[in-house]
Write a protein that holds these residues in place. Structure first.
Motif, short mmCIF file in Angstrom:
data_model
loop_
_atom_site.label_atom_id
_atom_site.label_comp_id
_atom_site.label_asym_id
_atom_site.label_seq_id
_atom_site.Cartn_x
_atom_site.Cartn_y
_atom_site.Cartn_z
N ASP A 63 46.97 19.75 35.34
CA ASP A 63 48.04 20.21 35.76
C ASP A 63 48.74 20.43 34.04
OD1 ASP A 63 49.82 20.66 37.82
OD2 ASP A 63 51.38 20.36 36.24
N SER A 72 50.97 19.92 33.10
CA SER A 72 52.73 19.06 33.03
C SER A 72 51.11 17.51 32.50
CB SER A 72 53.22 18.74 34.55
OG SER A 72 51.78 17.70 34.93
N GLN A 73 50.17 17.94 32.50
CA GLN A 73 49.50 17.00 31.89
C GLN A 73 48.70 17.43 30.50
OE1 GLN A 73 46.37 17.23 35.36
NE2 GLN A 73 47.62 14.41 35.88
#
Length: 123
Positions: free
Chosen positions: A54, A56-57
């Motif tokens: 994602d 967010s990673q």
């Protein structure tokens, strides 16, 4: 290599080319000092990384891209992924790309302790 392994490799290459084609319209290349084939490879690997992780990673995305490039072109590659960062790096000639995909910026370069063949870049 058996027939089944060859078929699997062929399918994987086709998927990689498809990812590259899909990403070409989405990726915005900023600065680049890299051969076209290597650029396409970087974009394809970034697409694979974003399939696996994602946005967010970003550390996982950066690790994936770095490890793939180290495996393909030898060690020394560095990768920075994020939504807001500044940098000033020295890189080996022909081994630098900075591009964006959606909200993520990706900087991929190969450092070198020798300064004779290095070029500075800032983003």
């Amino acid at each position: 290599m058996c027939l089944q392994e060859r078929e699997i490799k062929k399918i994987e290459r086709e998927r990689e080319r498809e990812r590259e084609r899909m990403l070409e319209g989405k990726a915005v290349v900023g600065e680049v000092d890299m051969l076209d084939d290597m650029q396409r490879h970087a974009l394809g690997i970034a697409a694979r990384a974003l399939d696996c992780f994602d946005v967010s990673q970003p550390t996982h995305v950066a690790r994936f891209i770095k490890q793939e490039f180290d495996g393909a072109y030898g060690g020394g590659w560095q990768c920075i992924v994020g939504m807001d960062f500044g940098c000033f790096v020295t890189h080996q000639t022909g081994c630098f790309i900075y591009f964006g995909i959606g909200s993520l910026s990706i900087l991929l370069f190969r450092g070198n302790p020798s300064t004779s063949s290095l070029s500075p870049h800032d983003e």
